[in-house]
Design an enzyme around this catalytic site. Structure first.
Site, PDB file in Angstrom:
ATOM      1  N   SER A 101      53.362  75.699  40.204  1.00 24.16           N
ATOM      2  CA  SER A 101      53.658  77.431  41.103  1.00 24.16           C
ATOM      3  C   SER A 101      53.135  77.442  42.392  1.00 24.16           C
ATOM      4  CB  SER A 101      53.880  78.219  40.244  1.00 24.16           C
ATOM      5  OG  SER A 101      53.605  79.529  41.305  1.00 24.16           O
ATOM      6  N   HIS A 102      53.101  77.843  43.296  1.00 28.77           N
ATOM      7  CA  HIS A 102      51.981  78.161  44.220  1.00 28.77           C
ATOM      8  C   HIS A 102      50.695  79.734  43.699  1.00 28.77           C
ATOM      9  CE1 HIS A 102      54.738  77.035  46.854  1.00 28.77           C
ATOM     10  NE2 HIS A 102      53.890  77.536  48.188  1.00 28.77           N
ATOM     11  N   SER A 103      51.000  79.642  42.585  1.00 27.03           N
ATOM     12  CA  SER A 103      49.886  80.628  42.211  1.00 27.03           C
ATOM     13  C   SER A 103      49.697  80.214  40.293  1.00 27.03           C
ATOM     14  CB  SER A 103      50.533  81.961  41.382  1.00 27.03           C
ATOM     15  OG  SER A 103      50.319  82.742  40.572  1.00 27.03           O
ATOM     16  N   GLY A 127      49.059  78.580  47.139  1.00 28.63           N
ATOM     17  CA  GLY A 127      48.927  76.806  47.721  1.00 28.63           C
ATOM     18  C   GLY A 127      49.283  76.037  46.371  1.00 28.63           C
TER      19      GLY A 127
END
Lengths: 146, 198
Positions: A23-25, A60
């Site tokens: 995930s981006h997080s 990211g």
């Protein structure tokens, strides 16, 4: 947020498919991993790793964290990689194209992130192979909510 | 003919121009993206320069492959795998030749651009880096300066386009009127190429 194994190792028999959640997080990846393992019941026999955010804890995608997570969950039966958005998709595709950055048998699975993660971990915990795990995760797209 | 040293100079010049323009790239990425393009590209190309300085590759192809690999690992956003794929595919296409012609470079970059389109599922007109890369590569047959000009014009031409890929595509019509940051950084790569070819 570093890659972390949420599950254990195989409890005898053939090795389980590993699952990586990108995930981006960092918190999203970790939480979805916890959710999937929790809902899978016997899911603690499946190695699940989260690779969320950047190495410094920002939002990211980190190629480094993804490679590390995939190596962590690889038991030789393949690794199903589920991703959320944009750069997570592209980074995993690029790493697979690289050839030697991910364990052999690592595959980007086309699935909704949360529902697909649960389906993948449940299916892997039943001893299914990578094809079956990927198919189950992909089928989660078919579950409509209205 | 272009040798490995030329390609190292190109990547170093690209890093310098991206460093100079990082704030502008981030500014362009604010209204339609997540305002990190400048910083991401800066970090990626700094890593490229570092690895090229530490272990200078022996061939043009190896320079581009090493640079592409660094971009994939260190950018942190979608531009990492996209630029990484562009350079790696171009590098692989050049093979192990110690020197390459401008035409061989053009063909290699064209292969890289095709790979970028496949990876992102995008085509020219979608308001992406392809809108600068495609005309830039085509003009390379004429000259390095022509490629720089064509890619810059391509980047400017993204202003009236509606984004169909990436985060900007969620904005629909609101993406119209903004220059695409990825097309802008692609034009900088050609600007750096024209600079080192002088």
């Amino acid at each position: 947020m570093s890659a972390q194994t949420a599950g254990g190792t195989a409890g005898g028999g053939s090795a389980p498919v590993g699952v990586v959640l990108v995930s981006h997080s960092g918190p999203v990846a970790e939480s979805v991993a916890t959710l999937a393992v929790g809902l899978a019941g016997g899911g603690d026999t499946v190695p699940v790793a989260a690779a969320g955010g950047t190495p410094d804890g920002g939002l990211g995608t980190s190629a480094e964290l993804i490679s590390e997570a995939a190596r962590t969950v690889d038991r030789g039966a393949g690794v199903a990689i589920l991703v959320d958005l944009g750069s997570a998709v592209l980074t995993v595709k690029a790493l697979i194209a690289e050839g030697d950055e991910l364990p052999e048998g690592a595959r980007l699975v086309d699935a909704p992130f949360v529902e697909g993660a649960v389906a993948a971990v449940v299916t892997a915990s039943a001893g299914a192979d990578l094809d079956a795990v990927a198919a189950a995760a992909g089928e989660a797209y078919g579950y409509r909510k209205e | 003919m272009l040798d490995a040293a030329f390609f190292v100079r190109w990547m170093t010049a690209a890093a310098a121009v991206i460093d100079r323009e990082a704030d502008r790239l981030t500014e362009l990425d604010s209204p339609i993206g997540d305002a990190d393009h400048g910083r991401n590209m800066q970090r990626g190309f700094a890593a490229v320069v570092k690895v090229l300085e530490t272990e200078p590759p022996a061939t043009p192809g190896a320079v581009l492959i090493a640079a592409g690999r660094q971009l994939i690992s260190s950018v942190g956003g979608a531009s990492g795998p996209l630029y990484g794929t562009l350079l790696r595919r171009a590098g692989k296409t050049l093979g192990e030749a110690p020197q390459v012609s401008v035409e061989e470079l053009r063909a290699a970059l064209a292969a890289g651009v095709t790979a970028v389109g496949q990876l992102g599922g995008s085509a020219p007109g979608d308001k992406t880096m392809l809108d600068a890369l495609t005309p830039g590569v085509a003009a390379l047959s004429a000259s390095f300066d022509a490629a720089a000009t064509a890619s810059e014009e391509g980047a400017l031409a993204t202003v009236p386009m509606q984004a169909r890929k990436g985060r900007a595509s969620y904005l629909g019509e609101r993406s119209i009127g903004h220059q695409d940051p990825g097309a802008t950084s692609s034009a900088l790569l050609f600007a750096a190429l024209a600079e080192v070819a002088k």
